[in-house]
Design a protein around this motif. Sequence first.
Motif, PDB file in Angstrom:
ATOM      1  N   LEU A   1       0.829  -1.203   0.000  1.00 25.33           N
ATOM      2  CA  LEU A   1       0.000   0.000   0.000  1.00 25.33           C
ATOM      3  C   LEU A   1       0.868   1.259   0.000  1.00 25.33           C
ATOM      4  CD1 LEU A   1      -2.766  -1.035   2.559  1.00 25.33           C
ATOM      5  CD2 LEU A   1      -3.033  -0.747   0.089  1.00 25.33           C
ATOM      6  N   ALA A   2       1.902   1.269   0.844  1.00 25.51           N
ATOM      7  CA  ALA A   2       2.776   2.450   0.914  1.00 25.51           C
ATOM      8  C   ALA A   2       3.528   2.645  -0.395  1.00 25.51           C
ATOM      9  CB  ALA A   2       3.754   2.309   2.078  1.00 25.51           C
ATOM     10  N   ALA A   3       4.044   1.543  -0.969  1.00 26.30           N
ATOM     11  CA  ALA A   3       4.766   1.656  -2.234  1.00 26.30           C
ATOM     12  C   ALA A   3       3.832   2.111  -3.351  1.00 26.30           C
ATOM     13  CB  ALA A   3       5.410   0.314  -2.585  1.00 26.30           C
ATOM     14  N   GLY A   4       2.603   1.567  -3.370  1.00 28.50           N
ATOM     15  CA  GLY A   4       1.642   1.980  -4.385  1.00 28.50           C
ATOM     16  C   GLY A   4       1.291   3.446  -4.269  1.00 28.50           C
ATOM     17  N   ALA A   5       1.101   3.919  -3.044  1.00 26.48           N
ATOM     18  CA  ALA A   5       0.787   5.329  -2.845  1.00 26.48           C
ATOM     19  C   ALA A   5       1.959   6.217  -3.233  1.00 26.48           C
ATOM     20  CB  ALA A   5       0.399   5.576  -1.392  1.00 26.48           C
ATOM     21  N   ALA A   6       3.192   5.780  -2.922  1.00 24.23           N
ATOM     22  CA  ALA A   6       4.367   6.573  -3.292  1.00 24.23           C
ATOM     23  C   ALA A   6       4.484   6.704  -4.804  1.00 24.23           C
ATOM     24  CB  ALA A   6       5.624   5.939  -2.705  1.00 24.23           C
ATOM     25  N   ASP A   7       4.110   5.645  -5.522  1.00 22.38           N
ATOM     26  CA  ASP A   7       4.163   5.688  -6.984  1.00 22.38           C
ATOM     27  C   ASP A   7       3.206   6.727  -7.571  1.00 22.38           C
ATOM     28  OD1 ASP A   7       6.139   3.810  -7.239  1.00 22.38           O
ATOM     29  OD2 ASP A   7       4.775   2.128  -7.557  1.00 22.38           O
ATOM     30  N   THR A   8       2.153   7.073  -6.835  1.00 18.65           N
ATOM     31  CA  THR A   8       1.181   8.046  -7.347  1.00 18.65           C
ATOM     32  C   THR A   8       1.597   9.490  -7.067  1.00 18.65           C
ATOM     33  OG1 THR A   8      -0.186   8.216  -5.337  1.00 18.65           O
ATOM     34  CG2 THR A   8      -0.629   6.364  -6.842  1.00 18.65           C
ATOM     35  N   MET A   9       2.635   9.673  -6.251  1.00 17.90           N
ATOM     36  CA  MET A   9       3.078  11.034  -5.919  1.00 17.90           C
ATOM     37  C   MET A   9       4.030  11.553  -6.985  1.00 17.90           C
ATOM     38  SD  MET A   9       3.782  10.484  -1.828  1.00 17.90           S
ATOM     39  CE  MET A   9       4.216  12.207  -1.517  1.00 17.90           C
ATOM     40  N   PRO A  10       3.967  12.828  -7.318  1.00 15.89           N
ATOM     41  CA  PRO A  10       4.871  13.387  -8.317  1.00 15.89           C
ATOM     42  C   PRO A  10       6.326  13.255  -7.896  1.00 15.89           C
ATOM     43  CG  PRO A  10       3.076  14.905  -7.842  1.00 15.89           C
ATOM     44  CD  PRO A  10       2.999  13.826  -6.814  1.00 15.89           C
ATOM     45  N   ARG A  11       7.185  12.856  -8.803  1.00 14.26           N
ATOM     46  CA  ARG A  11       8.615  12.759  -8.517  1.00 14.26           C
ATOM     47  C   ARG A  11       9.150  14.148  -8.168  1.00 14.26           C
ATOM     48  NH1 ARG A  11      11.400   8.177 -10.037  1.00 14.26           N
ATOM     49  NH2 ARG A  11      13.303   9.407 -10.260  1.00 14.26           N
ATOM     50  N   GLY A  12      10.089  14.162  -7.238  1.00 12.09           N
ATOM     51  CA  GLY A  12      10.684  15.425  -6.828  1.00 12.09           C
ATOM     52  C   GLY A  12       9.991  16.071  -5.647  1.00 12.09           C
ATOM     53  N   ARG A  13       8.830  15.564  -5.260  1.00 10.80           N
ATOM     54  CA  ARG A  13       8.128  16.132  -4.105  1.00 10.80           C
ATOM     55  C   ARG A  13       8.824  15.694  -2.823  1.00 10.80           C
ATOM     56  NH1 ARG A  13       1.712  15.315  -3.349  1.00 10.80           N
ATOM     57  NH2 ARG A  13       1.771  16.685  -5.184  1.00 10.80           N
ATOM     58  N   ALA A  14       8.987  16.619  -1.874  1.00 10.07           N
ATOM     59  CA  ALA A  14       9.571  16.321  -0.566  1.00 10.07           C
ATOM     60  C   ALA A  14       8.456  16.369   0.459  1.00 10.07           C
ATOM     61  CB  ALA A  14      10.680  17.305  -0.229  1.00 10.07           C
ATOM     62  N   GLU A  15       7.846  15.222   0.731  1.00 15.50           N
ATOM     63  CA  GLU A  15       6.671  15.191   1.599  1.00 15.50           C
ATOM     64  C   GLU A  15       6.484  13.797   2.173  1.00 15.50           C
ATOM     65  OE1 GLU A  15       1.904  16.359   1.411  1.00 15.50           O
ATOM     66  OE2 GLU A  15       3.098  16.255  -0.430  1.00 15.50           O
ATOM     67  N   VAL A  16       6.037  13.733   3.420  1.00 16.61           N
ATOM     68  CA  VAL A  16       5.665  12.473   4.061  1.00 16.61           C
ATOM     69  C   VAL A  16       4.160  12.505   4.292  1.00 16.61           C
ATOM     70  CG1 VAL A  16       5.967  10.970   6.061  1.00 16.61           C
ATOM     71  CG2 VAL A  16       7.906  12.291   5.196  1.00 16.61           C
ATOM     72  N   ILE A  17       3.450  11.504   3.791  1.00 20.02           N
ATOM     73  CA  ILE A  17       2.001  11.450   3.944  1.00 20.02           C
ATOM     74  C   ILE A  17       1.595  10.066   4.432  1.00 20.02           C
ATOM     75  CG2 ILE A  17       1.644  13.122   2.074  1.00 20.02           C
ATOM     76  CD1 ILE A  17       0.683  10.725   0.349  1.00 20.02           C
ATOM     77  N   SER A  18       0.362   9.970   4.898  1.00 27.19           N
ATOM     78  CA  SER A  18      -0.238   8.674   5.215  1.00 27.19           C
ATOM     79  C   SER A  18      -0.880   8.114   3.951  1.00 27.19           C
ATOM     80  CB  SER A  18      -1.290   8.836   6.306  1.00 27.19           C
ATOM     81  OG  SER A  18      -2.052   7.644   6.441  1.00 27.19           O
ATOM     82  N   VAL A  19      -0.897   6.794   3.849  1.00 24.27           N
ATOM     83  CA  VAL A  19      -1.495   6.161   2.676  1.00 24.27           C
ATOM     84  C   VAL A  19      -2.974   6.532   2.559  1.00 24.27           C
ATOM     85  CG1 VAL A  19      -2.158   4.016   3.847  1.00 24.27           C
ATOM     86  CG2 VAL A  19      -1.625   3.980   1.401  1.00 24.27           C
ATOM     87  N   THR A  20      -3.610   6.840   3.680  1.00 19.02           N
ATOM     88  CA  THR A  20      -5.035   7.191   3.632  1.00 19.02           C
ATOM     89  C   THR A  20      -5.275   8.498   2.889  1.00 19.02           C
ATOM     90  OG1 THR A  20      -4.841   8.264   5.802  1.00 19.02           O
ATOM     91  CG2 THR A  20      -5.543   5.964   5.769  1.00 19.02           C
ATOM     92  N   GLU A  21      -4.233   9.302   2.715  1.00 17.15           N
ATOM     93  CA  GLU A  21      -4.371  10.557   1.972  1.00 17.15           C
ATOM     94  C   GLU A  21      -4.359  10.330   0.462  1.00 17.15           C
ATOM     95  OE1 GLU A  21      -1.891  13.860   3.469  1.00 17.15           O
ATOM     96  OE2 GLU A  21      -1.291  12.495   5.084  1.00 17.15           O
ATOM     97  N   ARG A  22      -4.033   9.119   0.039  1.00 15.14           N
ATOM     98  CA  ARG A  22      -3.941   8.837  -1.405  1.00 15.14           C
ATOM     99  C   ARG A  22      -4.736   7.594  -1.776  1.00 15.14           C
ATOM    100  NH1 ARG A  22      -1.647  12.767  -4.570  1.00 15.14           N
ATOM    101  NH2 ARG A  22      -0.815  11.213  -6.011  1.00 15.14           N
ATOM    102  N   LEU A  23      -5.773   7.282  -1.023  1.00 18.59           N
ATOM    103  CA  LEU A  23      -6.507   6.042  -1.285  1.00 18.59           C
ATOM    104  C   LEU A  23      -7.094   5.972  -2.697  1.00 18.59           C
ATOM    105  CD1 LEU A  23      -8.351   5.144   2.044  1.00 18.59           C
ATOM    106  CD2 LEU A  23      -6.418   3.991   0.975  1.00 18.59           C
ATOM    107  N   PRO A  24      -7.746   7.017  -3.228  1.00 17.86           N
ATOM    108  CA  PRO A  24      -8.271   6.907  -4.599  1.00 17.86           C
ATOM    109  C   PRO A  24      -7.170   6.616  -5.611  1.00 17.86           C
ATOM    110  CG  PRO A  24      -9.238   8.789  -3.489  1.00 17.86           C
ATOM    111  CD  PRO A  24      -8.135   8.297  -2.613  1.00 17.86           C
ATOM    112  N   GLU A  25      -6.025   7.301  -5.452  1.00 16.21           N
ATOM    113  CA  GLU A  25      -4.919   7.082  -6.386  1.00 16.21           C
ATOM    114  C   GLU A  25      -4.371   5.664  -6.273  1.00 16.21           C
ATOM    115  OE1 GLU A  25      -5.019  11.506  -5.491  1.00 16.21           O
ATOM    116  OE2 GLU A  25      -5.267   9.638  -4.362  1.00 16.21           O
ATOM    117  N   VAL A  26      -4.319   5.147  -5.033  1.00 23.24           N
ATOM    118  CA  VAL A  26      -3.844   3.773  -4.838  1.00 23.24           C
ATOM    119  C   VAL A  26      -4.796   2.783  -5.496  1.00 23.24           C
ATOM    120  CG1 VAL A  26      -3.366   1.992  -3.122  1.00 23.24           C
ATOM    121  CG2 VAL A  26      -2.621   4.332  -2.712  1.00 23.24           C
TER     122      VAL A  26
END
Length: 423
Positions: free
Chosen positions: A288-313
Amino acid sequence: MGTMAPPPASDEDEALRRDIERAWASLLPHADAIADNITLTLLAKDWYAGAGAELRAEIRASTRENIRRGIRTMAGLAEDDERAVHLWRETGRRRARQGVPMEQVLSAYSIGTRVLWEALLAQRGQPGLGVDDRTLLIAGQRIWWALDVQNTTLVESYRKESARLQRRDRQRQQRLLDGLVEGRGADPAFAAEARDVLGIATGDPVACVVACFDGTVDEPIRGAEERLERLGATSYWHVRGDVHVGLVATAVLGVDGLVRALRPAAAGRAVVAASADGLAGFALAYRLAAGAADTMPRGRAEVISVTERLPEVLLGASPEVTALLLEETVAPLLAQPPQQAAVLLDTLRALIAHHGSPTHAAEQLFCHRNTVIYRLRQIEQLTGRSLQDPRDRLLLALGELAAPPRPAAGVPNQGYAVSGGSA
């Protein structure tokens, strides 16, 4: 404890050397008694208050061997293979393996040297030994000089063994993290080993952190382990491919607290996912964490919870469904000339954010309400879906999330390519 004499000075006569060796040799019959006195002194210290019977017995045996070899060395009786220096090295390695702090080991040797010196002083005046004040002065210089040699030898051996143990432990930890990522946490034997090595029980609450290197980032989360340790949270980290994987015990911070703790140190994109089943569920949390990280734009410096990207995951987990979703929702918008497609997507995004309200969307887009209404009609005509219908609005929202990145300004008028890529 054990001692080693320097070679005689060139101006030291043979008679003095023999007197010193006789003085040390006179202690051999008392070697075990001297050693046991040292052992009792050591075990009375706070250092060894919790020492078990096995460690106490080992300390007693080791002290006896150190004293015996030390006396024989100072008396000139030791063979090459029994000189005290060999025992110092082995003692340093053994104490490192036992986890005895180095300062305690060095203090023990200082205590041993003092007790041995006091035993030699007690020999002064014994008939036939020749232990006069001059002999004692030279012998004392040698035994305290030998303590420096002991400490140097022992520290070097202790540090080498500690470094070897750390490398071994690190390799074992990394092997266990790999196994947890691969789903072995549900295996009772593997979970038991993880508990013993990592200190995390099977059912303890844990989370997985996946942080991406993204090429130019050397450390996606700077000093993560040290930062969490200061907050009382145990964590283990391992580089796996192009990501940094962390196993974090969350009993102290919780998942939200973990995200807040890591955010100030972010140098790349990172996602935290809780494991609902402790170690057994760590593999799922990793995916889940790896899948959510894949949906984040490259170059972004941010730590998020997977629940913040559930639709994208969800979209990223099924490329086939995503491709169908695109065709059924925003594909006609993406097929427009790039500038028009960008305008319609921006308008759709604003309308979705404001539950289909043209008035509020116009405020966000800094344009007239009538302009938004005109674009709204275009969107509904092209897609065949109505933003007033909750289901259609949900599908359009998911379609907009799944849409590929818009082309940069100045790209030739060739339209968007529709695919099942992640957001």
